[in-house]
Design a protein around this motif. Structure first.
Motif, PDB file in Angstrom:
ATOM      1  N   GLN A  21       1.054  -1.199   0.009  1.00 42.54           N
ATOM      2  CA  GLN A  21      -0.274   0.298  -0.091  1.00 42.54           C
ATOM      3  C   GLN A  21       1.500   1.015   0.045  1.00 42.54           C
ATOM      4  N   TRP A  22       2.229   1.680   0.339  1.00 42.27           N
ATOM      5  CA  TRP A  22       2.786   2.412   0.788  1.00 42.27           C
ATOM      6  C   TRP A  22       3.708   2.525  -0.723  1.00 42.27           C
ATOM      7  N   SER A  23       4.358   1.524  -1.298  1.00 43.74           N
ATOM      8  CA  SER A  23       4.728   1.562  -2.199  1.00 43.74           C
ATOM      9  C   SER A  23       5.122   3.413  -2.547  1.00 43.74           C
ATOM     10  N   PRO A  24       4.324   3.930  -3.366  1.00 46.14           N
ATOM     11  CA  PRO A  24       4.252   5.796  -3.082  1.00 46.14           C
ATOM     12  C   PRO A  24       5.109   6.791  -2.189  1.00 46.14           C
ATOM     13  N   GLN A  25       4.915   5.955  -1.133  1.00 42.74           N
ATOM     14  CA  GLN A  25       4.996   6.869  -0.315  1.00 42.74           C
ATOM     15  C   GLN A  25       7.089   6.387   0.505  1.00 42.74           C
ATOM     16  N   LEU A  26       6.789   5.098   0.332  1.00 41.49           N
ATOM     17  CA  LEU A  26       8.806   4.812  -0.030  1.00 41.49           C
ATOM     18  C   LEU A  26       9.568   5.089  -1.157  1.00 41.49           C
ATOM     19  N   ALA A  27       8.513   5.229  -1.825  1.00 39.87           N
ATOM     20  CA  ALA A  27      10.199   5.593  -2.802  1.00 39.87           C
ATOM     21  C   ALA A  27      10.417   7.189  -3.077  1.00 39.87           C
ATOM     22  N   ALA A  28       9.227   8.012  -2.720  1.00 37.63           N
ATOM     23  CA  ALA A  28       9.520   9.539  -2.802  1.00 37.63           C
ATOM     24  C   ALA A  28       9.945   9.764  -1.341  1.00 37.63           C
ATOM     25  N   LEU A  29      10.309   9.371  -0.300  1.00 37.45           N
ATOM     26  CA  LEU A  29      10.318   9.663   0.895  1.00 37.45           C
ATOM     27  C   LEU A  29      12.486   8.842   1.396  1.00 37.45           C
ATOM     28  N   GLY A  30      12.387   8.093   0.724  1.00 37.44           N
ATOM     29  CA  GLY A  30      13.908   7.099   0.225  1.00 37.44           C
ATOM     30  C   GLY A  30      14.708   7.406   0.877  1.00 37.44           C
ATOM     31  N   GLU A  31      15.072   8.997   0.129  1.00 34.75           N
ATOM     32  CA  GLU A  31      16.211   9.444  -0.352  1.00 34.75           C
ATOM     33  C   GLU A  31      15.802  10.389   0.641  1.00 34.75           C
ATOM     34  N   GLU A  32      15.453  10.436   1.300  1.00 36.57           N
ATOM     35  CA  GLU A  32      15.588  11.753   2.509  1.00 36.57           C
ATOM     36  C   GLU A  32      15.558  10.820   3.823  1.00 36.57           C
ATOM     37  N   PHE A  33      14.732   9.739   4.586  1.00 34.39           N
ATOM     38  CA  PHE A  33      14.992   9.290   5.320  1.00 34.39           C
ATOM     39  C   PHE A  33      14.803   7.879   5.533  1.00 34.39           C
ATOM     40  N   ARG A 139      -7.916  -0.615  -9.957  1.00 32.49           N
ATOM     41  CA  ARG A 139      -6.883  -0.313 -11.771  1.00 32.49           C
ATOM     42  C   ARG A 139      -8.161   0.715 -12.276  1.00 32.49           C
ATOM     43  N   ARG A 140      -9.290   0.847 -11.725  1.00 33.02           N
ATOM     44  CA  ARG A 140     -10.514   1.887 -12.410  1.00 33.02           C
ATOM     45  C   ARG A 140     -10.097   2.887 -11.939  1.00 33.02           C
ATOM     46  N   LEU A 141      -9.634   2.752 -10.872  1.00 35.74           N
ATOM     47  CA  LEU A 141      -9.545   4.611 -10.077  1.00 35.74           C
ATOM     48  C   LEU A 141      -8.067   5.195  -9.807  1.00 35.74           C
ATOM     49  N   TYR A 142      -7.194   3.898 -10.140  1.00 35.69           N
ATOM     50  CA  TYR A 142      -6.053   4.430  -9.708  1.00 35.69           C
ATOM     51  C   TYR A 142      -4.896   4.413 -10.733  1.00 35.69           C
ATOM     52  N   PRO A 143      -3.444   5.542 -11.024  1.00 31.14           N
ATOM     53  CA  PRO A 143      -2.947   4.331 -11.951  1.00 31.14           C
ATOM     54  C   PRO A 143      -1.931   3.254 -12.026  1.00 31.14           C
ATOM     55  N   GLU A 145       1.206   2.855 -10.752  1.00 32.06           N
ATOM     56  CA  GLU A 145       2.283   2.517 -10.159  1.00 32.06           C
ATOM     57  C   GLU A 145       1.795   3.186  -8.790  1.00 32.06           C
ATOM     58  N   VAL A 146       0.737   3.518  -8.726  1.00 29.56           N
ATOM     59  CA  VAL A 146      -0.447   3.875  -7.363  1.00 29.56           C
ATOM     60  C   VAL A 146      -0.082   2.406  -7.024  1.00 29.56           C
ATOM     61  N   VAL A 147      -0.871   1.687  -7.125  1.00 25.75           N
ATOM     62  CA  VAL A 147      -1.292   0.663  -7.296  1.00 25.75           C
ATOM     63  C   VAL A 147      -1.185  -0.822  -7.589  1.00 25.75           C
ATOM     64  N   ASP A 148      -0.283  -0.760  -8.446  1.00 23.70           N
ATOM     65  CA  ASP A 148       0.040  -2.670  -8.690  1.00 23.70           C
ATOM     66  C   ASP A 148       0.424  -3.510  -7.346  1.00 23.70           C
ATOM     67  N   PHE A 222      -3.351   6.960  -1.512  1.00 23.74           N
ATOM     68  CA  PHE A 222      -3.894   6.201  -3.138  1.00 23.74           C
ATOM     69  C   PHE A 222      -4.944   7.495  -3.658  1.00 23.74           C
ATOM     70  N   ASP A 223      -5.390   8.938  -3.129  1.00 25.47           N
ATOM     71  CA  ASP A 223      -6.158   9.561  -3.969  1.00 25.47           C
ATOM     72  C   ASP A 223      -5.223  10.373  -4.566  1.00 25.47           C
ATOM     73  N   GLU A 224      -4.453  10.701  -3.179  1.00 25.13           N
ATOM     74  CA  GLU A 224      -3.647  11.802  -3.863  1.00 25.13           C
ATOM     75  C   GLU A 224      -1.955  11.392  -3.228  1.00 25.13           C
ATOM     76  N   PRO A 225      -1.515  11.283  -3.872  1.00 30.69           N
ATOM     77  CA  PRO A 225      -0.060  10.373  -3.355  1.00 30.69           C
ATOM     78  C   PRO A 225       0.417  10.750  -2.852  1.00 30.69           C
TER      79      PRO A 225
END
Length: 252
Positions: A21-33, A139-143, A145-148, A222-225
């Motif tokens: 569930q957290w793949s977008p957050q881990l990718a975005a925050l992992g370089e700093e934390f 798949r209908r609601l989200y791209p 890269e957010v839900v795969d 998911f809605d607003e990653p």
């Protein structure tokens, strides 16, 4: 980098999901934390493990230890938010800050009745049908890269009755009094159900605030990653900049 500079983060997923569930957050925050996400008992890689809040808090505790940077910012969504509240009560020494996402509603009283009904209904529906329905919805609601990552990890429908059976009737705003760290209550603007107690939850803690993710519903990350991630990042930076050694004292 000192322990104070590092500020590790542990992400705790919501109902039926997993660490994916957290793949977008881990990718975005992992370089700093230093970041990681857990699978709670009965979910993801721990699908065969029996659910309990005690076991869930042990999983979170082990994740904090695994990062090796001292107390962590724990981010919990929905079921994971209530598990994070229990972790905060049992392991205050491991908590630097807490983000409650979609977990600021009382699970006691009449509010819980529909959720008890759903928890009892889920085992009557074949897991294959529930999986197809969830896959189509995501798949209908989200791209992709957010839900795969969530779709690949599957769903823990078999654990839902036990998990919510233990959470329902257990939590209300008084749980905030046992949190010995600053708290960000981070809700989707349109998540009216789980926002229902946000003011009471915030008032019950001496260092808590509410922030809303515009246009988002219950699955705000998911809605607003990007907006969700930015809110967590700003809170983390505030914690990192704060003077060390001055935790919030839990209320009696």
């Amino acid at each position: 980098m000192t322990t104070a500079d590092a500020l590790p983060m542990v992400f705790v997923h919501g109902t039926r999901f997993s660490a994916g569930q957290w793949s977008p957050q881990l990718a975005a925050l992992g370089e700093e934390f230093p970041v990681t996400a857990v699978d709670l008992p009965g979910h993801g890689t721990r699908a065969s493990e029996p659910w309990s809040l005690s076991a869930a808090t042990r999983v979170i505790s082990s994740a904090v230890e695994s990062l090796g940077c001292g107390p962590a910012l724990v981010v919990g969504h929905s079921l994971g938010g209530y598990a994070a509240l229990e972790f905060a009560r049992r392991h205050p020494e491991q908590l630097r800050g807490l983000v409650l996402a979609g977990a600021s509603a009382s699970t006691r009283g009449a509010w819980a009745a529909p959720y008890r009904w759903v928890a009892g209904l889920v085992p009557r529906v074949p897991a294959e049908r529930l999986t197809r329905w969830n896959d189509r919805m995501l798949r209908r609601l989200y791209p992709p890269e957010v839900v795969d990552a969530t779709i690949r990890s599957g769903y823990a429908f078999h654990t839902l009755p036990a998990a919510w059976g233990e959470v329902l009737g257990r939590f209300d705003a008084t749980a905030m009094r046992h949190v010995a760290a600053p708290v960000l209550i981070l809700n989707g603007e349109k998540d009216t159900v789980f926002r229902s107690g946000e003011r009471e939850f915030a008032r019950a803690h001496p260092d808590a605030r509410v922030e809303l993710v515009p246009r988002a519903r219950h699955l705000a990350n998911f809605d607003e990653p990007a907006a969700f991630t930015d809110a967590v990042r700003r809170f983390a930076r505030e914690l990192r900049a704060a003077a060390p050694g001055a935790p919030v004292s839990p209320r009696p």
